[in-house]
Scaffold this active site. Structure first.
Site, PDB file in Angstrom:
ATOM      1  N   TYR A   5       0.829  -1.206   0.000  1.00  0.00           N
ATOM      2  CA  TYR A   5       0.000   0.000   0.000  1.00  0.00           C
ATOM      3  C   TYR A   5       0.861   1.253   0.000  1.00  0.00           C
ATOM      4  CZ  TYR A   5      -3.986  -2.962   0.622  1.00  0.00           C
ATOM      5  OH  TYR A   5      -4.942  -3.907   0.406  1.00  0.00           O
ATOM      6  N   LYS A  41       3.577  -8.649  -8.366  1.00  0.00           N
ATOM      7  CA  LYS A  41       3.550  -7.199  -8.140  1.00  0.00           C
ATOM      8  C   LYS A  41       4.515  -6.488  -9.108  1.00  0.00           C
ATOM      9  CE  LYS A  41       2.066  -7.215  -3.334  1.00  0.00           C
ATOM     10  NZ  LYS A  41       2.076  -6.500  -2.081  1.00  0.00           N
ATOM     11  N   THR A  60       7.358   1.380   9.139  1.00  0.00           N
ATOM     12  CA  THR A  60       7.225   1.696  10.562  1.00  0.00           C
ATOM     13  C   THR A  60       8.142   0.783  11.375  1.00  0.00           C
ATOM     14  OG1 THR A  60       4.951   2.360  10.191  1.00  0.00           O
ATOM     15  CG2 THR A  60       5.556   1.822  12.465  1.00  0.00           C
ATOM     16  N   GLU A 111      -5.034   4.552   4.299  1.00  0.00           N
ATOM     17  CA  GLU A 111      -5.553   3.843   3.138  1.00  0.00           C
ATOM     18  C   GLU A 111      -6.899   4.440   2.753  1.00  0.00           C
ATOM     19  OE1 GLU A 111      -5.396  -0.417   3.711  1.00  0.00           O
ATOM     20  OE2 GLU A 111      -3.311  -0.297   4.343  1.00  0.00           O
ATOM     21  N   LYS A 162       5.629   8.188  15.239  1.00  0.00           N
ATOM     22  CA  LYS A 162       4.701   7.374  14.437  1.00  0.00           C
ATOM     23  C   LYS A 162       3.816   6.519  15.354  1.00  0.00           C
ATOM     24  CE  LYS A 162       2.928   5.170  11.081  1.00  0.00           C
ATOM     25  NZ  LYS A 162       1.908   5.769  10.284  1.00  0.00           N
ATOM     26  N   TYR A 204      -3.927  21.599  24.446  1.00  0.00           N
ATOM     27  CA  TYR A 204      -4.086  21.678  25.897  1.00  0.00           C
ATOM     28  C   TYR A 204      -4.177  20.280  26.512  1.00  0.00           C
ATOM     29  CZ  TYR A 204      -4.900  24.888  29.704  1.00  0.00           C
ATOM     30  OH  TYR A 204      -4.742  25.661  30.820  1.00  0.00           O
ATOM     31  N   TYR A 205      -3.560  20.091  27.652  1.00  0.00           N
ATOM     32  CA  TYR A 205      -3.572  18.818  28.385  1.00  0.00           C
ATOM     33  C   TYR A 205      -2.803  17.712  27.664  1.00  0.00           C
ATOM     34  CZ  TYR A 205      -7.512  20.811  31.019  1.00  0.00           C
ATOM     35  OH  TYR A 205      -8.320  21.612  31.784  1.00  0.00           O
ATOM     36  N   ARG A 212       0.755  17.858  27.027  1.00  0.00           N
ATOM     37  CA  ARG A 212       2.212  17.867  27.271  1.00  0.00           C
ATOM     38  C   ARG A 212       2.537  16.902  28.396  1.00  0.00           C
ATOM     39  NH1 ARG A 212       6.134  19.683  24.216  1.00  0.00           N
ATOM     40  NH2 ARG A 212       5.216  21.137  22.775  1.00  0.00           N
ATOM     41  N   CYS A 223     -12.070  19.458  39.909  1.00  0.00           N
ATOM     42  CA  CYS A 223     -12.996  19.083  38.829  1.00  0.00           C
ATOM     43  C   CYS A 223     -12.652  17.767  38.128  1.00  0.00           C
ATOM     44  CB  CYS A 223     -13.054  20.196  37.787  1.00  0.00           C
ATOM     45  SG  CYS A 223     -13.772  21.692  38.458  1.00  0.00           S
TER      46      CYS A 223
HETATM   47  N1  LIG Z   1      -0.718   0.539   4.988  1.00  0.00           N
HETATM   48  C1  LIG Z   1      -0.731   1.742   5.551  1.00  0.00           C
HETATM   49  O1  LIG Z   1      -1.727   2.458   5.536  1.00  0.00           O
HETATM   50  C2  LIG Z   1       0.509   2.270   6.210  1.00  0.00           C
HETATM   51  C3  LIG Z   1       0.549   3.602   6.613  1.00  0.00           C
HETATM   52  C4  LIG Z   1       1.701   4.108   7.196  1.00  0.00           C
HETATM   53  C5  LIG Z   1       2.802   3.269   7.386  1.00  0.00           C
HETATM   54  N2  LIG Z   1       2.733   1.958   7.011  1.00  0.00           N
HETATM   55  C6  LIG Z   1       3.932   1.128   7.200  1.00  0.00           C
HETATM   56  O2  LIG Z   1       4.598   1.021   5.939  1.00  0.00           O
HETATM   57  C7  LIG Z   1       5.180  -0.267   5.783  1.00  0.00           C
HETATM   58  C8  LIG Z   1       4.602  -0.956   4.565  1.00  0.00           C
HETATM   59  O3  LIG Z   1       3.212  -1.138   4.759  1.00  0.00           O
HETATM   60  P1  LIG Z   1       2.275  -1.748   3.627  1.00  0.00           P
HETATM   61  O4  LIG Z   1       0.897  -1.725   4.173  1.00  0.00           O
HETATM   62  O5  LIG Z   1       2.560  -1.068   2.331  1.00  0.00           O
HETATM   63  O6  LIG Z   1       2.847  -3.275   3.583  1.00  0.00           O
HETATM   64  P2  LIG Z   1       2.480  -4.458   2.594  1.00  0.00           P
HETATM   65  O7  LIG Z   1       2.558  -5.702   3.377  1.00  0.00           O
HETATM   66  O8  LIG Z   1       1.200  -4.127   1.846  1.00  0.00           O
HETATM   67  O9  LIG Z   1       3.657  -4.436   1.522  1.00  0.00           O
HETATM   68  C9  LIG Z   1       4.969  -4.751   1.810  1.00  0.00           C
HETATM   69  C10 LIG Z   1       5.658  -5.245   0.556  1.00  0.00           C
HETATM   70  O10 LIG Z   1       7.037  -5.437   0.822  1.00  0.00           O
HETATM   71  C11 LIG Z   1       7.467  -6.521   0.001  1.00  0.00           C
HETATM   72  N3  LIG Z   1       8.779  -7.012   0.445  1.00  0.00           N
HETATM   73  C12 LIG Z   1       9.089  -7.763   1.528  1.00  0.00           C
HETATM   74  N4  LIG Z   1      10.414  -7.996   1.571  1.00  0.00           N
HETATM   75  C13 LIG Z   1      10.968  -7.363   0.510  1.00  0.00           C
HETATM   76  C14 LIG Z   1      12.296  -7.226   0.017  1.00  0.00           C
HETATM   77  N5  LIG Z   1      13.331  -7.776   0.659  1.00  0.00           N
HETATM   78  N6  LIG Z   1      12.497  -6.485  -1.085  1.00  0.00           N
HETATM   79  C15 LIG Z   1      11.454  -5.919  -1.736  1.00  0.00           C
HETATM   80  N7  LIG Z   1      10.165  -6.019  -1.319  1.00  0.00           N
HETATM   81  C16 LIG Z   1       9.926  -6.725  -0.209  1.00  0.00           C
HETATM   82  C17 LIG Z   1       6.336  -7.528   0.136  1.00  0.00           C
HETATM   83  O11 LIG Z   1       6.352  -8.488  -0.880  1.00  0.00           O
HETATM   84  C18 LIG Z   1       5.117  -6.590   0.037  1.00  0.00           C
HETATM   85  O12 LIG Z   1       4.693  -6.447  -1.294  1.00  0.00           O
HETATM   86  C19 LIG Z   1       4.884  -1.005   7.094  1.00  0.00           C
HETATM   87  O13 LIG Z   1       5.973  -0.832   7.968  1.00  0.00           O
HETATM   88  C20 LIG Z   1       3.656  -0.309   7.627  1.00  0.00           C
HETATM   89  O14 LIG Z   1       3.535  -0.419   9.018  1.00  0.00           O
HETATM   90  C21 LIG Z   1       1.625   1.450   6.409  1.00  0.00           C
END
Ligand SMILES: NC(=O)c1ccc[n+]([C@@H]2O[C@H](COP(=O)([O-])OP(=O)(O)OC[C@H]3O[C@@H](n4cnc5c(N)ncnc54)[C@H](O)[C@@H]3O)[C@@H](O)[C@H]2O)c1
Length: 429
Positions: A10, A35, A127, A164, A213, A259-260, A262, A271
């Site tokens: 994603y 993919k 993350t 998403e 995060k 506010y509230y 920190r 209260c």
């Molecule tokens: N989905 C969200 O809304 C969102 C928002 C903010 C942060 N994040 C963070 O971003 C990161 C990715 O999230 P996501 O939802 O896109 O994950 P996802 O599971 O949808 O996609 C991860 C991709 O990484 C690929 N992958 C794994 N090992 C690999 C390698 N060695 N080389 C190349 N590709 C490899 C997998 O095949 C997969 O397609 C996570 O750490 C997630 O916590 C996600």
């Protein structure tokens, strides 16, 4: 810029599509061949509004490619963005297997990079828990690349805040851009890749960027749980939860505001503790479990106990110890539910030679409920309180600042350590 994206989920797919829209050349890399094929054909492997259209335009313009590995590509790149998954393990910790494996592959590929070229910018968006960049990612890179950052590469942590279903919109209009670096300016604002975005930009250390995060998402989760608990209580009393929410949200001074929020001392006074307890009794009337609201009360008591532990560790009994403040906040002599009063009694029980100074409080002038409280805490108010902060500080081993008191602080000996309860900071670590 020529940018590789490692991980086409994603985050990676959305990031690739948005960078292409901004005119960059992108190569999408994933270990999943389906993919890789889809991105190469301008098809999105994830359902996310707007992404496929941007990818198609990018493919048509010759600015989107895909590959199964980073190997052989780094020589011609300006940046690599790591977006691999870091899913939850059964114990709640994050599984960093993909992150560390992709980092190792990236490090090994860096050996192909001409050292005379500008450092390749490695941007970690996955993350990860605080400490991961320093303790795992950089050492893994260094081992695999055969050298540390600053030469062939520079590494940043740039947390992703997109949601998403609105990911493209969020990419171009993020709440903030956070850049964790080895030192401020190390990546020159990621070579300017976000310069067109209108968002506050923060350059911080890795740990702060990693932590924020988790803090943001924990707060969002807390907000949902809080809103649902107060909604359930409202319904149980026959009150429209949405009408209550409308009023609650209309208050942008105290409710929807900094506010509230920190990290500092526990809450108290006439209260908050009283009305929280009353709210909990409403929930009990309705047979409702409200662990978030209950947790606020429990957490507050634990916070005070945590301060007491810090004080004991810093200055074991009998001290002497100087407590600055007894009423629940500056500018009032109200002792009702004052955490400082509780703390003082706790320290007395622990055998401290306690001296208390509070310019807001005159024990001789207490009336009403305050007078009754004063009678309950006679020893504290009569024997321990003093107007003369300089005399009270004489021989003290620690001063505990319970509420802001700039004038008193100025009169303390320069070598007297101060534990500040108003602002959690390094002195309390
Ligand atoms: N989905 C969200 O809304 C969102 C928002 C903010 C942060 N994040 C963070 O971003 C990161 C990715 O999230 P996501 O939802 O896109 O994950 P996802 O599971 O949808 O996609 C991860 C991709 O990484 C690929 N992958 C794994 N090992 C690999 C390698 N060695 N080389 C190349 N590709 C490899 C997998 O095949 C997969 O397609 C996570 O750490 C997630 O916590 C996600």
């Amino acid at each position: 810029m020529r940018i590789a994206i490692l991980g086409l989920g994603y985050v990676g797919t959305t990031t690739a599509a948005c960078l292409v829209r901004d005119g960059h050349e992108v190569v999408g890399i994933d270990i999943n061949p389906d993919k890789v094929r889809m991105i190469g054909e301008g098809r999105s492997p994830v359902v996310e509004p707007g992404v496929e259209g941007l990818l198609q335009e990018g493919v048509a313009a010759g600015r989107v490619r895909s590959a199964g590995a980073i190997e052989g590509l780094v020589a011609g790149l300006d940046m690599v963005i790591v977006c691999v998954g870091t899913p939850s393990r059964a114990d709640g910790k994050l599984n960093l297997t993909h992150l560390l494996e992709s980092t190792r592959q990236l490090g090994a590929a860096l050996r192909e990079r001409d050292p005379a070229k500008a450092p390749l910018l490695l941007v970690f968006r996955s993350t990860m828990p605080p400490g991961t960049m320093e303790r795992l990612v950089l050492p893994t890179l260094e081992t695999a690349a055969g050298e540390g950052p600053g030469g062939r590469y520079e590494a940043a942590f740039n947390p992703e805040f997109l949601r998403e279903s609105t990911a493209v919109k969020d990419y171009f209009s993020p709440p903030k851009i956070v850049l964790g670096e080895r030192h401020p300016g190390a990546t020159k604002r990621l070579g300017g890749v976000y310069d067109a975005l209108d968002a506050p930009f923060f350059e911080v250390g890795y740990g702060v960027a990693e932590m924020v995060k988790f803090v943001d998402n924990s707060f969002h989760a807390l907000k949902v749980a809080f809103a649902n608990e107060v909604g359930r209580i409202s319904l149980s009393k026959g009150i429209d939860p949405q009408a209550v929410a409308d009023l609650f949200l209309a208050d942008t001074k105290l409710n929807i505001s900094p506010y509230y929020l920190r990290p500092g001392g526990p809450f108290g006074g006439s209260c908050l503790p009283k009305d929280l307890s009353a709210m909990l009794s409403l929930a009990r009337d309705g047979g409702l479990a409200v662990p978030v609201l209950n947790g606020a009360k429990e957490s507050n008591a634990l916070h005070l106990a945590w301060f007491a532990q810090k004080i004991k560790a810093r200055c074991p009994a009998p001290g002497p110890l100087l407590l600055l403040g007894l009423s629940f906040k500056a500018g009032t002599d109200d002792l009702r539910n004052s955490p400082l009063l509780d703390l003082a009694e706790l320290l007395l029980e622990a055998g401290y030679d306690l001296r208390v100074h509070d310019p807001d409080l005159d024990p001789a002038r207490l009336v009403g409920v305050n007078f009754a409280l004063g009678a309950e805490h006679q020893d504290l108010l009569r024997q321990r309180m003093t107007d003369d902060v300089e005399a009270a500080a004489k021989g003290a081993r620690l001063a505990v600042l319970g509420k802001p008191m700039p004038a008193a602080l100025k009169r303390l000996p320069a070598d007297l350590p101060v534990l500040d309860m108003n602002r959690l900071g390094p002195s309390l670590a």
